[in-house]
Design a protein around this motif. Structure first.
Motif, PDB file in Angstrom:
ATOM      1  N   HIS A   8     -67.620 -64.817 -16.914  1.00  0.00           N
ATOM      2  CA  HIS A   8     -66.903 -65.289 -18.091  1.00  0.00           C
ATOM      3  C   HIS A   8     -66.951 -64.271 -19.237  1.00  0.00           C
ATOM      4  O   HIS A   8     -66.487 -64.552 -20.331  1.00  0.00           O
ATOM      5  CB  HIS A   8     -67.484 -66.617 -18.561  1.00  0.00           C
ATOM      6  N   GLY A   9     -67.523 -63.100 -18.967  1.00  0.00           N
ATOM      7  CA  GLY A   9     -67.556 -62.061 -19.976  1.00  0.00           C
ATOM      8  C   GLY A   9     -68.512 -62.346 -21.104  1.00  0.00           C
ATOM      9  O   GLY A   9     -68.320 -61.851 -22.211  1.00  0.00           O
ATOM     10  N   GLN A  10     -69.569 -63.145 -20.853  1.00  0.00           N
ATOM     11  CA  GLN A  10     -70.513 -63.494 -21.911  1.00  0.00           C
ATOM     12  C   GLN A  10     -71.852 -62.824 -21.646  1.00  0.00           C
ATOM     13  O   GLN A  10     -71.942 -61.608 -21.709  1.00  0.00           O
ATOM     14  CB  GLN A  10     -70.599 -65.013 -22.013  1.00  0.00           C
ATOM     15  N   ARG A  11     -72.904 -63.604 -21.351  1.00  0.00           N
ATOM     16  CA  ARG A  11     -74.209 -63.010 -21.107  1.00  0.00           C
ATOM     17  C   ARG A  11     -74.221 -62.282 -19.763  1.00  0.00           C
ATOM     18  O   ARG A  11     -73.461 -62.625 -18.839  1.00  0.00           O
ATOM     19  CB  ARG A  11     -75.295 -64.086 -21.104  1.00  0.00           C
ATOM     20  N   PRO A  12     -75.082 -61.257 -19.607  1.00  0.00           N
ATOM     21  CA  PRO A  12     -75.205 -60.606 -18.292  1.00  0.00           C
ATOM     22  C   PRO A  12     -75.576 -61.618 -17.215  1.00  0.00           C
ATOM     23  O   PRO A  12     -76.312 -62.567 -17.462  1.00  0.00           O
ATOM     24  CB  PRO A  12     -76.338 -59.598 -18.526  1.00  0.00           C
ATOM     25  N   HIS A 303     -80.974 -55.922 -27.383  1.00  0.00           N
ATOM     26  CA  HIS A 303     -80.455 -54.579 -27.620  1.00  0.00           C
ATOM     27  C   HIS A 303     -81.594 -53.614 -27.965  1.00  0.00           C
ATOM     28  O   HIS A 303     -81.656 -52.486 -27.452  1.00  0.00           O
ATOM     29  CB  HIS A 303     -79.422 -54.596 -28.755  1.00  0.00           C
ATOM     30  N   ALA A 304     -82.520 -54.056 -28.814  1.00  0.00           N
ATOM     31  CA  ALA A 304     -83.661 -53.214 -29.175  1.00  0.00           C
ATOM     32  C   ALA A 304     -84.580 -53.001 -27.980  1.00  0.00           C
ATOM     33  O   ALA A 304     -85.180 -51.928 -27.827  1.00  0.00           O
ATOM     34  CB  ALA A 304     -84.439 -53.855 -30.329  1.00  0.00           C
ATOM     35  N   MET A 305     -84.672 -53.992 -27.122  1.00  0.00           N
ATOM     36  CA  MET A 305     -85.535 -53.877 -25.951  1.00  0.00           C
ATOM     37  C   MET A 305     -85.020 -52.821 -24.977  1.00  0.00           C
ATOM     38  O   MET A 305     -85.775 -52.313 -24.140  1.00  0.00           O
ATOM     39  CB  MET A 305     -85.652 -55.234 -25.264  1.00  0.00           C
ATOM     40  N   GLY A 306     -83.756 -52.477 -25.077  1.00  0.00           N
ATOM     41  CA  GLY A 306     -83.181 -51.443 -24.224  1.00  0.00           C
ATOM     42  C   GLY A 306     -83.260 -50.043 -24.804  1.00  0.00           C
ATOM     43  O   GLY A 306     -82.797 -49.093 -24.156  1.00  0.00           O
ATOM     44  N   GLU A 321     -76.408 -52.514 -20.796  1.00  0.00           N
ATOM     45  CA  GLU A 321     -75.005 -52.169 -21.049  1.00  0.00           C
ATOM     46  C   GLU A 321     -74.091 -53.392 -20.958  1.00  0.00           C
ATOM     47  O   GLU A 321     -72.999 -53.398 -21.529  1.00  0.00           O
ATOM     48  CB  GLU A 321     -74.570 -51.094 -20.050  1.00  0.00           C
ATOM     49  N   ALA A 322     -74.537 -54.413 -20.225  1.00  0.00           N
ATOM     50  CA  ALA A 322     -73.724 -55.615 -20.072  1.00  0.00           C
ATOM     51  C   ALA A 322     -73.895 -56.607 -21.217  1.00  0.00           C
ATOM     52  O   ALA A 322     -73.181 -57.605 -21.268  1.00  0.00           O
ATOM     53  CB  ALA A 322     -74.073 -56.306 -18.745  1.00  0.00           C
ATOM     54  N   LEU A 323     -74.812 -56.329 -22.128  1.00  0.00           N
ATOM     55  CA  LEU A 323     -75.016 -57.230 -23.259  1.00  0.00           C
ATOM     56  C   LEU A 323     -73.786 -57.258 -24.156  1.00  0.00           C
ATOM     57  O   LEU A 323     -73.157 -56.225 -24.396  1.00  0.00           O
ATOM     58  CB  LEU A 323     -76.221 -56.772 -24.092  1.00  0.00           C
ATOM     59  N   PRO A 324     -73.416 -58.414 -24.669  1.00  0.00           N
ATOM     60  CA  PRO A 324     -72.312 -58.462 -25.616  1.00  0.00           C
ATOM     61  C   PRO A 324     -72.683 -57.713 -26.882  1.00  0.00           C
ATOM     62  O   PRO A 324     -73.851 -57.689 -27.286  1.00  0.00           O
ATOM     63  CB  PRO A 324     -72.141 -59.959 -25.883  1.00  0.00           C
ATOM     64  N   THR A 325     -71.713 -57.088 -27.473  1.00  0.00           N
ATOM     65  CA  THR A 325     -71.978 -56.348 -28.709  1.00  0.00           C
ATOM     66  C   THR A 325     -72.347 -57.328 -29.806  1.00  0.00           C
ATOM     67  O   THR A 325     -71.804 -58.421 -29.913  1.00  0.00           O
ATOM     68  CB  THR A 325     -70.752 -55.528 -29.129  1.00  0.00           C
ATOM     69  N   SER A 326     -73.324 -56.895 -30.602  1.00  0.00           N
ATOM     70  CA  SER A 326     -73.815 -57.789 -31.665  1.00  0.00           C
ATOM     71  C   SER A 326     -72.963 -57.634 -32.924  1.00  0.00           C
ATOM     72  O   SER A 326     -72.200 -56.710 -33.075  1.00  0.00           O
ATOM     73  CB  SER A 326     -75.268 -57.475 -31.980  1.00  0.00           C
TER      74      SER A 326
END
Length: 326
Positions: A8-12, A303-306, A321-326
């Motif tokens: 659904h293009g949301q969470r990984p 994001h910070a964890m990456g 990389e699959a995380l939605p942009t914040s």
């Protein structure tokens, strides 16, 4: 196999590994924060792997020994702190000059805001390293052992030596232990009148801090440590210690989750997903503490964890990389 994106293009996408695994993790001495993180990873990962999955957590010191255990293939995953110290293992700097690990990879970072601080009892009337060098007091200084493994002892040695401080040569004494609790007790119970240590969020620091002058580490020392080993500096906020204004010292932040490049991609993705998507599990163990006084600085930000000082494993990178942009 895990999928890199939510349909659904949301969470990984949540990982599902059909095969059963036997994995070896490496945490801390047994009752501290790195073991908690290992328990969290093991629980959530096992729920998403084959039915006969077994995950063991080995005791460790959580420092250079953990990095070497992963680099040598003794365990699949280990935690080490502070995160930045592991980068020297990639190209053989400092204590890794005899054995480097270019295949070291990160699965993620568990944020933990910490500092290495240098403090002297106020009775000595010393407020800077310049005054310390001038007066050369015979201090009984508490810190961790300097054995090339313990990162606290290693950092304390480097900071003091590069600052021109010679505790033994000035007639003083080093009280060396493995963990911060013993060092803090030395000061609290009057056996030591100086300390170099981390874990600044522990309540004991507030108890002893009113009797101590915290020394800012000089810029040339911090710059040399950054140039030689990649160790960053950071600020201790105004008022963090009783009646102490903000000052700069060595950064001692973050737990790094490390592995090797040959870990399977689906497993690397799954562990990174556990770190980012089930973070409420570990956060719940620290919410009785305020974030600035917590051994894990919540709320955790995937994001910070990456963002790691060691290159991400490709499987872990797929998750971040699959995380939605914040």
């Amino acid at each position: 196999m895990s999928r890199p994106h939510d349909p659904h293009g949301q969470r990984p996408a949540e990982p599902r590994i059909e095969r059963s695994l036997t994995l070896h993790l490496r945490g801390d001495w047994g009752s501290a924060n790195l073991h908690r993180v290992c328990g969290w990873i093991a629980q959530e990962l096992a729920d998403r792997c084959g039915p006969h999955t077994r995950i063991a957590t080995w005791n460790s010191r959580g420092f250079g020994d953990a990095v070497r255990a992963v680099g040598r293939g003794e365990v699949h995953v280990a935690l080490t702190t502070p995160a930045a110290f592991a980068a020297a293992a990639l190209d053989g700097r400092g204590v890794y000059a005899d054995e480097c690990y270019p295949d070291l990879r990160a699965l993620g970072v568990v944020p933990q805001r910490d500092r290495l601080v240098v403090a002297v009892d106020k009775k000595h009337n010393i407020t800077s390293f310049a005054e310390l060098r001038t007066h050369k007091p015979a201090l009984k200084l508490a810190t961790s052992i300097h054995d090339g493994v313990n990162h606290v002892g290693l950092a304390a040695h480097e900071v003091l030596t590069r600052s021109g401080v010679d505790i033994i040569g000035w007639g003083g004494e080093l009280l060396e232990d493995e963990r911060p609790f013993e060092s803090l007790d030395h000061v609290k119970e009057g056996r030591a009148d100086a300390i170099v240590h981390e874990a600044v969020m522990l309540p004991a620091w507030q108890e002893i801090g009113r009797h101590l002058n915290f020394l800012e580490v000089e810029r040339d020392v911090l710059d040399s440590l950054a140039a030689d080993y990649g160790w960053p500096d950071a600020v201790v906020d105004d008022g963090y210690f009783p009646a102490r204004a903000a000052f700069t010292t060595l950064d001692f932040s973050d737990f790094l989750v490390v592995t090797r490049a040959d870990l399977s991609e689906d497993l690397a993705y799954a562990i990174a997903w556990v770190l980012g998507e089930t973070r409420h599990i570990i956060e719940g163990q620290y919410r009785h503490l305020s974030p600035e006084r917590s051994p894990i600085t919540y709320p955790l930000d995937p994001h910070a964890m990456g963002r790691s000082p060691v290159p991400l494993h490709p499987g872990a990178a797929r998750y971040y990389e699959a995380l939605p942009t914040s």
